[in-house]
Design an enzyme around this catalytic site. Structure first.
Site, PDB file in Angstrom:
ATOM      1  N   TYR A  28       0.825  -1.205   0.000  1.00 43.51           N
ATOM      2  CA  TYR A  28       0.000   0.000   0.000  1.00 43.51           C
ATOM      3  C   TYR A  28       0.863   1.260   0.000  1.00 43.51           C
ATOM      4  O   TYR A  28       0.553   2.238  -0.666  1.00 43.51           O
ATOM      5  CB  TYR A  28      -0.932  -0.004   1.218  1.00 43.51           C
ATOM      6  CG  TYR A  28      -1.685   1.279   1.404  1.00 43.51           C
ATOM      7  CD1 TYR A  28      -2.742   1.611   0.563  1.00 43.51           C
ATOM      8  CD2 TYR A  28      -1.333   2.172   2.410  1.00 43.51           C
ATOM      9  CE1 TYR A  28      -3.429   2.809   0.716  1.00 43.51           C
ATOM     10  CE2 TYR A  28      -2.023   3.366   2.576  1.00 43.51           C
ATOM     11  CZ  TYR A  28      -3.064   3.674   1.732  1.00 43.51           C
ATOM     12  OH  TYR A  28      -3.733   4.860   1.888  1.00 43.51           O
ATOM     13  N   GLU A  29       1.962   1.226   0.755  1.00 42.96           N
ATOM     14  CA  GLU A  29       2.851   2.378   0.861  1.00 42.96           C
ATOM     15  C   GLU A  29       3.899   2.434  -0.257  1.00 42.96           C
ATOM     16  O   GLU A  29       4.789   3.275  -0.221  1.00 42.96           O
ATOM     17  CB  GLU A  29       3.543   2.380   2.231  1.00 42.96           C
ATOM     18  CG  GLU A  29       2.569   2.648   3.366  1.00 42.96           C
ATOM     19  CD  GLU A  29       3.223   2.719   4.727  1.00 42.96           C
ATOM     20  OE1 GLU A  29       4.360   2.214   4.897  1.00 42.96           O
ATOM     21  OE2 GLU A  29       2.588   3.280   5.640  1.00 42.96           O
ATOM     22  N   VAL A  90      -5.244  -1.201   7.840  1.00 41.89           N
ATOM     23  CA  VAL A  90      -6.475  -1.942   7.589  1.00 41.89           C
ATOM     24  C   VAL A  90      -6.481  -2.322   6.114  1.00 41.89           C
ATOM     25  O   VAL A  90      -6.180  -1.474   5.249  1.00 41.89           O
ATOM     26  CB  VAL A  90      -7.723  -1.096   7.939  1.00 41.89           C
ATOM     27  CG1 VAL A  90      -9.004  -1.825   7.568  1.00 41.89           C
ATOM     28  CG2 VAL A  90      -7.719  -0.723   9.417  1.00 41.89           C
ATOM     29  N   GLN A  97     -14.944   1.604   7.557  1.00 41.90           N
ATOM     30  CA  GLN A  97     -15.881   0.949   8.465  1.00 41.90           C
ATOM     31  C   GLN A  97     -15.545   1.273   9.925  1.00 41.90           C
ATOM     32  O   GLN A  97     -16.114   0.685  10.831  1.00 41.90           O
ATOM     33  CB  GLN A  97     -15.846  -0.572   8.263  1.00 41.90           C
ATOM     34  CG  GLN A  97     -16.266  -1.017   6.885  1.00 41.90           C
ATOM     35  CD  GLN A  97     -16.221  -2.530   6.747  1.00 41.90           C
ATOM     36  OE1 GLN A  97     -16.645  -3.261   7.630  1.00 41.90           O
ATOM     37  NE2 GLN A  97     -15.702  -2.988   5.619  1.00 41.90           N
ATOM     38  N   GLY A  98     -14.580   2.170  10.134  1.00 39.87           N
ATOM     39  CA  GLY A  98     -14.205   2.547  11.493  1.00 39.87           C
ATOM     40  C   GLY A  98     -13.192   1.632  12.151  1.00 39.87           C
ATOM     41  O   GLY A  98     -12.892   1.787  13.342  1.00 39.87           O
ATOM     42  N   ILE A  99     -12.632   0.695  11.401  1.00 40.06           N
ATOM     43  CA  ILE A  99     -11.690  -0.273  11.968  1.00 40.06           C
ATOM     44  C   ILE A  99     -10.383   0.400  12.356  1.00 40.06           C
ATOM     45  O   ILE A  99      -9.840   0.146  13.434  1.00 40.06           O
ATOM     46  CB  ILE A  99     -11.459  -1.443  10.988  1.00 40.06           C
ATOM     47  CG1 ILE A  99     -12.779  -2.181  10.739  1.00 40.06           C
ATOM     48  CG2 ILE A  99     -10.395  -2.403  11.543  1.00 40.06           C
ATOM     49  CD1 ILE A  99     -12.749  -3.140   9.570  1.00 40.06           C
ATOM     50  N   ASN A 127      -0.660  10.238   2.599  1.00 39.88           N
ATOM     51  CA  ASN A 127      -1.751   9.397   3.087  1.00 39.88           C
ATOM     52  C   ASN A 127      -2.848  10.263   3.711  1.00 39.88           C
ATOM     53  O   ASN A 127      -3.044  10.286   4.926  1.00 39.88           O
ATOM     54  CB  ASN A 127      -1.215   8.365   4.078  1.00 39.88           C
ATOM     55  CG  ASN A 127      -2.217   7.269   4.364  1.00 39.88           C
ATOM     56  OD1 ASN A 127      -3.404   7.397   4.071  1.00 39.88           O
ATOM     57  ND2 ASN A 127      -1.733   6.193   4.953  1.00 39.88           N
ATOM     58  N   TYR A 134      -6.640  10.881  11.827  1.00 34.07           N
ATOM     59  CA  TYR A 134      -5.841  11.347  12.962  1.00 34.07           C
ATOM     60  C   TYR A 134      -6.282  12.739  13.405  1.00 34.07           C
ATOM     61  O   TYR A 134      -6.384  13.016  14.601  1.00 34.07           O
ATOM     62  CB  TYR A 134      -4.357  11.335  12.616  1.00 34.07           C
ATOM     63  CG  TYR A 134      -3.841   9.956  12.239  1.00 34.07           C
ATOM     64  CD1 TYR A 134      -4.416   8.795  12.758  1.00 34.07           C
ATOM     65  CD2 TYR A 134      -2.801   9.812  11.347  1.00 34.07           C
ATOM     66  CE1 TYR A 134      -3.949   7.543  12.403  1.00 34.07           C
ATOM     67  CE2 TYR A 134      -2.322   8.559  10.989  1.00 34.07           C
ATOM     68  CZ  TYR A 134      -2.909   7.426  11.525  1.00 34.07           C
ATOM     69  OH  TYR A 134      -2.444   6.187  11.182  1.00 34.07           O
TER      70      TYR A 134
END
Length: 162
Positions: A28-29, A90, A97-99, A127, A134
């Site tokens: 992803y990064e 995630v 979904q708030g995870i 990001n 955050y």
């Protein structure tokens, strides 16, 4: 969210899952080429005689969907330990979904339970989705600080000067 998210400390049996999540985070990064972690190395560094960090895994219906890695640091100014969150991730198909926020809150609860003076982490400046989360929890960016890193040959060369 259809199913409940369960967040629990990882165990040694979770090492393959932890490595899969690390690899997914690196992809992803756009940093997959930097992953050197192995199952044996994770087993030793996370569950060996002197664990260097702790890991919690978020699961939905026993399916791992995300994780957070953290360890203690120390603030001389605060005069108390802190908690540094190395990774929070995630899987893309489980986002929004708030995870991530639940993982962040879980790590914050560990910091409070352990009487830490603060909790810190870094985020890549591109990001924006993570930065939004955050900021939504009132985290403050430390823009006046620059992170430095030594690795590999440079780290060894400096160590030889000791």
């Amino acid at each position: 969210m259809a199913s409940e998210v369960a967040i629990a400390p990882a165990s040694e049996q979770d090492v393959p899952v932890i490595l899969q999540l690390i690899t997914a985070l690196a992809e992803y990064e756009h940093l997959a080429h930097e992953v050197r972690a192995t199952e044996d190395g994770l087993r030793t560094s996370l569950f060996g005689e002197r664990p260097a960090a702790e890991v919690v895994i978020a699961r939905i219906d026993d399916v791992p969907v995300g994780f957070a890695v953290y360890f203690h640091n120390y603030s001389t100014f605060v005069g108390r330990p802190g908690l540094y969150m190395e990774d929070l991730f995630v899987l893309p198909e489980y986002r929004r979904q708030g995870i991530g926020r639940k993982l962040l809150a879980h790590v914050a609860s560990v910091a409070v339970e352990r009487n830490c003076g603060r909790m810190e982490w870094a985020v890549l400046d591109w990001n924006t989705a993570a930065i939004h989360v955050y900021r939504a929890v009132a985290a403050k960016s430390m823009d006046e600080w620059t992170v430095f890193r030594l690795t590999g040959d440079e780290l060894r060369q400096l160590a030889e000067q000791a």
